[in-house]
Each structure stands twice: as structure tokens, then as C-alpha cells.
Enzyme design. Sequence first.
Site, PDB file in Angstrom:
ATOM      1  N   PHE A  11      10.535  56.684  25.174  1.00 23.46           N
ATOM      2  CA  PHE A  11       9.911  55.365  25.012  1.00 23.46           C
ATOM      3  C   PHE A  11      10.498  54.575  23.833  1.00 23.46           C
ATOM      4  CE2 PHE A  11       5.903  53.560  22.838  1.00 23.46           C
ATOM      5  CZ  PHE A  11       6.151  52.274  23.278  1.00 23.46           C
ATOM      6  N   ALA A  79      11.681  64.232  20.290  1.00 25.64           N
ATOM      7  CA  ALA A  79      10.522  65.054  19.930  1.00 25.64           C
ATOM      8  C   ALA A  79       9.709  65.330  21.181  1.00 25.64           C
ATOM      9  CB  ALA A  79       9.635  64.318  18.914  1.00 25.64           C
ATOM     10  N   THR A 120       5.634  59.952  12.168  1.00 24.19           N
ATOM     11  CA  THR A 120       4.383  59.327  12.609  1.00 24.19           C
ATOM     12  C   THR A 120       3.349  59.268  11.484  1.00 24.19           C
ATOM     13  OG1 THR A 120       2.468  59.732  14.046  1.00 24.19           O
ATOM     14  CG2 THR A 120       3.756  61.646  13.468  1.00 24.19           C
ATOM     15  N   ASP A 121       2.419  58.331  11.597  1.00 25.35           N
ATOM     16  CA  ASP A 121       1.324  58.268  10.622  1.00 25.35           C
ATOM     17  C   ASP A 121       0.358  59.442  10.778  1.00 25.35           C
ATOM     18  OD1 ASP A 121       0.125  57.500  13.021  1.00 25.35           O
ATOM     19  OD2 ASP A 121      -0.675  55.602  12.271  1.00 25.35           O
ATOM     20  N   GLU A 122       0.458  60.167  11.904  1.00 26.50           N
ATOM     21  CA  GLU A 122      -0.494  61.262  12.140  1.00 26.50           C
ATOM     22  C   GLU A 122      -0.326  62.406  11.148  1.00 26.50           C
ATOM     23  OE1 GLU A 122      -0.975  62.575  16.119  1.00 26.50           O
ATOM     24  OE2 GLU A 122      -0.742  60.568  16.936  1.00 26.50           O
ATOM     25  N   TYR A 147       0.981  68.945  17.535  1.00 27.50           N
ATOM     26  CA  TYR A 147       1.998  67.880  17.489  1.00 27.50           C
ATOM     27  C   TYR A 147       2.195  67.371  16.063  1.00 27.50           C
ATOM     28  CZ  TYR A 147       3.777  63.113  17.432  1.00 27.50           C
ATOM     29  OH  TYR A 147       4.477  61.976  17.090  1.00 27.50           O
ATOM     30  N   LYS A 151       5.409  67.592  13.347  1.00 29.65           N
ATOM     31  CA  LYS A 151       6.072  66.413  12.778  1.00 29.65           C
ATOM     32  C   LYS A 151       6.017  66.477  11.245  1.00 29.65           C
ATOM     33  CE  LYS A 151       7.661  63.351  14.579  1.00 29.65           C
ATOM     34  NZ  LYS A 151       9.040  63.121  15.134  1.00 29.65           N
ATOM     35  N   TYR A 204     -11.652  58.678  26.111  1.00 29.95           N
ATOM     36  CA  TYR A 204     -12.068  59.957  25.537  1.00 29.95           C
ATOM     37  C   TYR A 204     -13.304  59.752  24.646  1.00 29.95           C
ATOM     38  CZ  TYR A 204      -7.356  61.828  26.605  1.00 29.95           C
ATOM     39  OH  TYR A 204      -6.195  62.243  27.209  1.00 29.95           O
ATOM     40  N   ASP A 269     -13.765  64.522  25.458  1.00 31.31           N
ATOM     41  CA  ASP A 269     -13.017  64.143  24.262  1.00 31.31           C
ATOM     42  C   ASP A 269     -11.848  65.109  24.046  1.00 31.31           C
ATOM     43  OD1 ASP A 269     -12.346  62.659  22.075  1.00 31.31           O
ATOM     44  OD2 ASP A 269     -14.190  63.049  20.957  1.00 31.31           O
ATOM     45  N   HIS A 273      -9.839  65.461  17.840  1.00 35.24           N
ATOM     46  CA  HIS A 273      -9.436  64.049  17.974  1.00 35.24           C
ATOM     47  C   HIS A 273      -9.511  63.287  16.646  1.00 35.24           C
ATOM     48  CE1 HIS A 273     -10.019  60.306  20.816  1.00 35.24           C
ATOM     49  NE2 HIS A 273      -8.954  60.204  20.032  1.00 35.24           N
TER      50      HIS A 273
HETATM   51  P1  NAD Z   1       8.818  60.218  24.193  1.00 37.73           P
HETATM   52  O1  NAD Z   1       8.103  61.482  24.552  1.00 37.73           O
HETATM   53  O2  NAD Z   1       8.623  59.008  25.044  1.00 37.73           O
HETATM   54  O3  NAD Z   1      10.391  60.492  24.150  1.00 37.73           O
HETATM   55  C1  NAD Z   1      10.956  61.635  23.607  1.00 37.73           C
HETATM   56  C2  NAD Z   1      12.402  61.762  24.087  1.00 37.73           C
HETATM   57  O4  NAD Z   1      12.997  62.907  23.447  1.00 37.73           O
HETATM   58  C3  NAD Z   1      12.526  61.979  25.596  1.00 37.73           C
HETATM   59  O5  NAD Z   1      13.548  61.154  26.122  1.00 37.73           O
HETATM   60  C4  NAD Z   1      12.903  63.455  25.711  1.00 37.73           C
HETATM   61  O6  NAD Z   1      13.699  63.738  26.866  1.00 37.73           O
HETATM   62  C5  NAD Z   1      13.681  63.669  24.421  1.00 37.73           C
HETATM   63  N1  NAD Z   1      13.685  65.078  23.985  1.00 37.73           N
HETATM   64  C6  NAD Z   1      12.605  65.909  23.873  1.00 37.73           C
HETATM   65  N2  NAD Z   1      13.007  67.119  23.456  1.00 37.73           N
HETATM   66  C7  NAD Z   1      14.355  67.051  23.256  1.00 37.73           C
HETATM   67  C8  NAD Z   1      15.339  67.969  22.811  1.00 37.73           C
HETATM   68  N3  NAD Z   1      15.012  69.226  22.477  1.00 37.73           N
HETATM   69  N4  NAD Z   1      16.621  67.563  22.723  1.00 37.73           N
HETATM   70  C9  NAD Z   1      16.963  66.293  23.067  1.00 37.73           C
HETATM   71  N5  NAD Z   1      16.088  65.377  23.517  1.00 37.73           N
HETATM   72  C10 NAD Z   1      14.793  65.755  23.605  1.00 37.73           C
HETATM   73  O7  NAD Z   1       8.444  59.935  22.683  1.00 37.73           O
HETATM   74  P2  NAD Z   1       8.240  58.547  21.913  1.00 37.73           P
HETATM   75  O8  NAD Z   1       6.832  58.124  22.049  1.00 37.73           O
HETATM   76  O9  NAD Z   1       9.337  57.634  22.275  1.00 37.73           O
HETATM   77  O10 NAD Z   1       8.445  59.050  20.406  1.00 37.73           O
HETATM   78  C11 NAD Z   1       9.743  59.065  19.819  1.00 37.73           C
HETATM   79  C12 NAD Z   1       9.621  59.451  18.372  1.00 37.73           C
HETATM   80  O11 NAD Z   1       8.795  58.535  17.679  1.00 37.73           O
HETATM   81  C13 NAD Z   1       9.002  60.841  18.139  1.00 37.73           C
HETATM   82  O12 NAD Z   1       9.703  61.475  17.080  1.00 37.73           O
HETATM   83  C14 NAD Z   1       7.562  60.528  17.750  1.00 37.73           C
HETATM   84  O13 NAD Z   1       7.051  61.536  16.923  1.00 37.73           O
HETATM   85  C15 NAD Z   1       7.750  59.232  16.992  1.00 37.73           C
HETATM   86  N6  NAD Z   1       6.589  58.335  16.955  1.00 37.73           N
HETATM   87  C16 NAD Z   1       5.982  57.932  18.105  1.00 37.73           C
HETATM   88  C17 NAD Z   1       4.926  57.026  18.056  1.00 37.73           C
HETATM   89  C18 NAD Z   1       4.259  56.512  19.318  1.00 37.73           C
HETATM   90  O14 NAD Z   1       3.320  55.733  19.236  1.00 37.73           O
HETATM   91  N7  NAD Z   1       4.695  56.898  20.512  1.00 37.73           N
HETATM   92  C19 NAD Z   1       4.491  56.553  16.822  1.00 37.73           C
HETATM   93  C20 NAD Z   1       5.113  56.997  15.646  1.00 37.73           C
HETATM   94  C21 NAD Z   1       6.175  57.875  15.732  1.00 37.73           C
HETATM   95  O1  TDX Z   2      -6.611  58.595  28.672  1.00 38.91           O
HETATM   96  C1  TDX Z   2      -6.726  58.490  27.447  1.00 38.91           C
HETATM   97  N1  TDX Z   2      -7.915  58.051  26.926  1.00 38.91           N
HETATM   98  C2  TDX Z   2      -8.123  57.902  25.592  1.00 38.91           C
HETATM   99  O2  TDX Z   2      -9.217  57.491  25.185  1.00 38.91           O
HETATM  100  C3  TDX Z   2      -5.652  58.821  26.532  1.00 38.91           C
HETATM  101  C4  TDX Z   2      -4.343  59.308  27.073  1.00 38.91           C
HETATM  102  C5  TDX Z   2      -5.875  58.646  25.185  1.00 38.91           C
HETATM  103  N2  TDX Z   2      -7.072  58.212  24.717  1.00 38.91           N
HETATM  104  C6  TDX Z   2      -7.256  57.980  23.276  1.00 38.91           C
HETATM  105  C7  TDX Z   2      -6.782  59.074  22.345  1.00 38.91           C
HETATM  106  C8  TDX Z   2      -6.357  58.286  21.118  1.00 38.91           C
HETATM  107  O3  TDX Z   2      -7.488  57.990  20.313  1.00 38.91           O
HETATM  108  O4  TDX Z   2      -6.425  56.854  22.965  1.00 38.91           O
HETATM  109  C9  TDX Z   2      -5.826  56.984  21.676  1.00 38.91           C
HETATM  110  C10 TDX Z   2      -4.302  56.956  21.823  1.00 38.91           C
HETATM  111  O5  TDX Z   2      -3.923  58.152  22.503  1.00 38.91           O
HETATM  112  P1  TDX Z   2      -2.375  58.537  22.744  1.00 38.91           P
HETATM  113  O6  TDX Z   2      -1.710  57.450  23.505  1.00 38.91           O
HETATM  114  O7  TDX Z   2      -2.331  59.914  23.287  1.00 38.91           O
HETATM  115  O8  TDX Z   2      -1.781  58.454  21.268  1.00 38.91           O
HETATM  116  P2  TDX Z   2      -2.093  59.228  19.898  1.00 38.91           P
HETATM  117  O9  TDX Z   2      -2.683  60.559  20.128  1.00 38.91           O
HETATM  118  O10 TDX Z   2      -2.812  58.262  18.995  1.00 38.91           O
HETATM  119  O11 TDX Z   2      -0.580  59.447  19.375  1.00 38.91           O
HETATM  120  C11 TDX Z   2       0.420  58.398  19.534  1.00 38.91           C
HETATM  121  O12 TDX Z   2       0.630  57.722  18.323  1.00 38.91           O
HETATM  122  C12 TDX Z   2       1.244  58.455  17.279  1.00 38.91           C
HETATM  123  C13 TDX Z   2       1.736  58.981  20.038  1.00 38.91           C
HETATM  124  O13 TDX Z   2       1.519  59.654  21.283  1.00 38.91           O
HETATM  125  C14 TDX Z   2       2.338  59.898  19.028  1.00 38.91           C
HETATM  126  O14 TDX Z   2       3.624  60.347  19.482  1.00 38.91           O
HETATM  127  C15 TDX Z   2       2.514  59.141  17.738  1.00 38.91           C
HETATM  128  O15 TDX Z   2       2.956  60.002  16.734  1.00 38.91           O
END
Ligand code: NAD
Ligand code: TDX
Length: 331
Positions: A11, A79, A120-122, A147, A151, A204, A269, A273
Site C-alpha cells: 500500500f 513488513a 509506525t506510531d504504534e 506487530y 516494528k 470492533y 473487539d 486493542h
Molecule cells: P502492506 O502490507 O500493504 O505492504 C507490505 C509489502 O511488503 C507488500 O507488498 C509485501 O509483499 C511486502 N513484503 C512483506 N514481507 C516481505 C519480505 N520478507 N520481503 C520483501 N517484501 C515483503 O503494508 P503497508 O500498510 O503499505 O505498510 C508499509 C510500511 O509502512 C510498513 O513498514 C508499516 O509498518 C509502515 N506503516 C504503515 C502504516 C499504515 O497505516 N498502513 C502506518 C505507519 C507505518
Molecule cells: O473491520 C475492522 N473494524 C474496526 O473497527 C477493522 C479491520 C479495524 N477496525 C478498527 C481497529 C482499529 O482501531 O479500526 C482501526 C484501524 O484498524 P487497522 O486498519 O487494522 O489499523 P491499525 O491496527 O490502527 O494499524 C494501522 O496503522 C498503523 C496499520 O495497519 C499499521 O500497519 C500501522 O502501523
Amino acid sequence: MRILVTGGAGFIGSNFVHHLIDNTDHSVVVLDKLTYAGNLRSLDGLPDDRYEFVKGDIADAALVDELFGRVDAVVHYAAESHNDNSLHDPRPFLDTNIVGSYVLLEAARKHNIRFHHISTDEVYGDLELDDPERFTEETPYNPSSPYSSTKAGSDMLVRAWVRSFGVQATISNCSNNYGPYQHVEKFIPRQITNVLRGERPKLYGTGENVRDWIHADDHSSAVLTILEKGRIGETYLIGADGEKDNKSVVELILTQLGQSGDAYDLVNDRPGHDLRYAIDWSKLRDELGWAPRYADFEAGLAATIEWYRDHEDWWGPQKDATEARYKEQGQ
Ligand code: NAD
Ligand code: TDX
């Protein structure tokens, strides 16, 4: 520069690759394992002379060594990223987020390559709903899930490789992203695609949990700013003042799609969480002059809904399997 982007088929990584191609002269090499979360179609339409795709694992030291030998910088997104998955099967999170990051750091050390680590902020745990404080770069680490603890572990490895081995690294910790190309397992795409398919959104618990939303393109511009201007060894928090409780986000999705705002279900939930995340991003603003462009969450959400409406061919193939997994968990 030629920049290696790990996880570039995911993503946020794919959003960053498009951002680089559209806004700079850099070229890109993507290294991605194409797990269930990777999708090559997210990288469609990139120019052949500035973009190369390599399928592989970041834990494959020989492959990583070869790639680090022919790029100028690395941005590490790869990741396992989904909290719910980490609660059911933590092992891939350790393998990729910790061991994979270790392999990349060893290569960065050997090749003396500029390295930016995406986190991530988590890692900071969670806040009470009425806490006036937000996370800063000084907040102690306190991760809750497999997770977020992996991180946090990878962040610590980066800090150690900077201090002990002089690796040229920076770290950013960003809040929750939304935008195009996000997997339907995640909150916002799951609810949008549920409504588009005539299903009800699933909240949730009570839906009171708060996330601090930022558009993925703003995350990309912040990372590029840190790559170009960030101080080695520093951590920067990335956010956009986008705090919303989950219930409000679901109500917005429903009403933007012409449904009644209360047409959702409350489901089991998530264990452990996190209640609330909130980011203070003033260091990034004051030191590096960055600011987000997508200030209006409702407008960004409307554009994201349009993207999912127009791209069922992108998300449709994964929707049934994702929902079947959630159903098994009562979610
Ligand atoms: P995502 O799950 O959409 O994408 C992860 C990608 O990494 C995928 O394309 C997957 O194929 C690849 N991958 C996984 N394992 C691998 C490996 N061993 N070798 C090579 N490629 C591999 O994740 P995302 O939501 O795009 O998150 C990307 C980064 O941003 C992560 O490090 C995540 O911790 C961080 N992040 C995400 C969010 C969020 O809201 N999604 C927020 C803050 C930080
Ligand atoms: O169906 C759902 N219903 C619901 O209430 C899902 C999938 C989630 N939730 C809640 C859980 C969280 O409070 O929504 C919030 C967001 O959930 P996620 O999309 O799973 O994100 P979160 O757990 O907050 O983590 C995301 O942000 C930080 C990313 O997945 C992480 O990769 C990133 O580090």
C-alpha cells in the site's frame, strides 16, 4: 539517485513509488516478496527507463547484497503490517520485520548506503481518550501487539546500527494511512468495499477507538523530505492532525455512499486493542519545513471511496478470502 524501495508493491510503498516518479527525477528499484499483501498491479504504468521490479525476500542476504551494490539509497517499507494477522500467527512478523530488517542493516553497513526506515506510531502504545498529550519523538516505547513489538524491535536495531556501526540511517514513525491501493483487510477499505458490495460495515468493540489519519501521499512527501534533508540518526514523527474515532469514520463512509449513518454492525473487539493514537509532528515541520497537503479528511475520504468504486478489478479478487477469515474470528 537510484532508490531501492522495499515493499514497493504494498500500500504505502506503491504510493511512494508513484510519488517519486511523478515528483522527482530519481529512478526506482522495487524489492518485494509479493506476499498476499503485495500487488504488482499497484505499480502499473510506470516508465520502463526509471523503474525496475525485483521479486524477492528482504531476508535473502545474497540478493540484498547485490541490490545494495547498485543503488544510492534505500527506503525500507517491507513488513508484515496487519495487527489482526499478528495475533493469529506472529511468526512471519518476526521473520520479516526483525530478521529482514537486520539483513538490510548489515547490507547498509557493508555498502555505506543511506538508509531510511519506515515505522509506525504504534511503537509508543496508546493514549487515553482525554489525554491532552500526543506522541513525540521522546515518548517511551510501549508496543501492545506482536506487530507493533516487531516494528519497535526493528527501530531499535536501526538505532543500534547507527550508533555502533555508523550506518547512515533515519527513522520515521507515521500515523494511520488511507488512500488508494490499501488492502481490503484494513479498516477504511474494508468498510468502503463492504458497502459497495451491499454488506454492512463492521466496527470492533464500541467503535470509540481513535486513529490519527494521514493521506498516503502526504506520508510519501514527508519521507522524501526526510531522505533529502533529515539528520542522520534522527527519528521524525509523521502525522497530519487527523484524529477521528472509528464510529465517525464508518458514519462518514456510509453517508458518503448514500446510506444511513447507523447501518453498521458491532463485532468482536480486537484483543489488546489500542485505544487512541495521536501524533505531534512539530519536529518535522520546524526542522525540515514539511507540511501535509490533504488537510481535509472528508475530501480525501471521498476521493478514496471513488478510487475503490472505480477499481473493483484491483480489490475484488481478495475480498471474499479476507471476509471469510474475519468471519471465522467473529469479526
Ligand atoms: P502492506 O502490507 O500493504 O505492504 C507490505 C509489502 O511488503 C507488500 O507488498 C509485501 O509483499 C511486502 N513484503 C512483506 N514481507 C516481505 C519480505 N520478507 N520481503 C520483501 N517484501 C515483503 O503494508 P503497508 O500498510 O503499505 O505498510 C508499509 C510500511 O509502512 C510498513 O513498514 C508499516 O509498518 C509502515 N506503516 C504503515 C502504516 C499504515 O497505516 N498502513 C502506518 C505507519 C507505518
Ligand atoms: O473491520 C475492522 N473494524 C474496526 O473497527 C477493522 C479491520 C479495524 N477496525 C478498527 C481497529 C482499529 O482501531 O479500526 C482501526 C484501524 O484498524 P487497522 O486498519 O487494522 O489499523 P491499525 O491496527 O490502527 O494499524 C494501522 O496503522 C498503523 C496499520 O495497519 C499499521 O500497519 C500501522 O502501523
